[in-house]
Design an enzyme around this catalytic site. Structure first.
Site, short mmCIF file in Angstrom:
data_model
loop_
_atom_site.label_atom_id
_atom_site.label_comp_id
_atom_site.label_asym_id
_atom_site.label_seq_id
_atom_site.Cartn_x
_atom_site.Cartn_y
_atom_site.Cartn_z
CB VAL A 191 -0.93 0.04 1.24
CG1 VAL A 191 -2.00 1.13 1.08
CG2 VAL A 191 -1.57 -1.31 1.51
CB CYS A 192 2.34 3.63 -1.85
SG CYS A 192 1.95 3.57 -3.61
N GLY A 193 0.29 5.70 -1.38
CA GLY A 193 -0.80 6.67 -1.58
C GLY A 193 -1.75 6.29 -2.69
N GLY A 245 -3.85 3.78 -0.61
CA GLY A 245 -4.36 4.19 0.70
C GLY A 245 -5.11 5.50 0.67
#
Length: 164
Positions: free
Chosen positions: A77-79, A121
């Site tokens: 998960v990243c932005g 995310g």
């Protein structure tokens, strides 16, 4: 020939999870959700919210663990999920995809033997993330001849890359 990833129903799946600051809150939510299940979850970090961290520092070690067979599946998960997906796919044996809807969460595993789901995310809700992760973790690679044929073509490209 690519072998199907056999996941026995009585086997406790080993799941890796990794996130940078953009995915930290989603990772924490998913960790809590998965802790109430029959999965062994290994947190690759970040363990604290740090706005200056970088997704490759967490995603690459998780993808390495999956590629080496130490984990069954991974959640990155990243932005947006894009960077985590790009980073994970640099690891030979990692098959990561950015997923935002339910069809691909299942089909990516069944047809393409995806072993890492990448999520944004800052893009999707916790409820949708939970649904996507559950579908991903419960899906099984079909092992159909046409899917193995396609994956063998991808593997051939990877082997060309490693010869240079």
């Amino acid at each position: 020939m690519i072998q199907s990833q056999e996941i026995e129903s009585d086997k406790r799946l080993r799941i890796g999870i990794a996130a940078d600051h953009g995915g930290f809150m989603m990772k924490e939510f998913l960790l809590k959700m998965l802790s109430n299940s029959n999965y062994e979850v290994i947190d690759f970090g970040n363990s604290v919210l740090n706005k200056d961290d970088d997704y490759p520092d967490f995603v690459i070690p998780m993808a390495d663990a999956i590629a080496s067979g130490n984990l069954d599946r991974g959640i990155a998960v990243c932005g947006s999920g894009v960077g985590a997906c790009i980073a994970a796919n640099k690891v030979d044996g990692a098959k990561a995809c950015l997923i935002t809807e339910t069809f691909s969460a299942r089909q990516g595993v069944e047809d393409d033997n995806m072993n890492i789901i990448c999520l944004g995310g800052r893009v999707i809700t916790e409820a949708l993330a939970a649904e996507l992760v559950n579908i991903f973790l419960n899906a099984k690679f079909s092992g159909a001849a046409r899917h193995n044929r396609r994956l063998a073509k991808v593997a051939a490209i990877e082997s060309r890359k490693s010869e240079t």
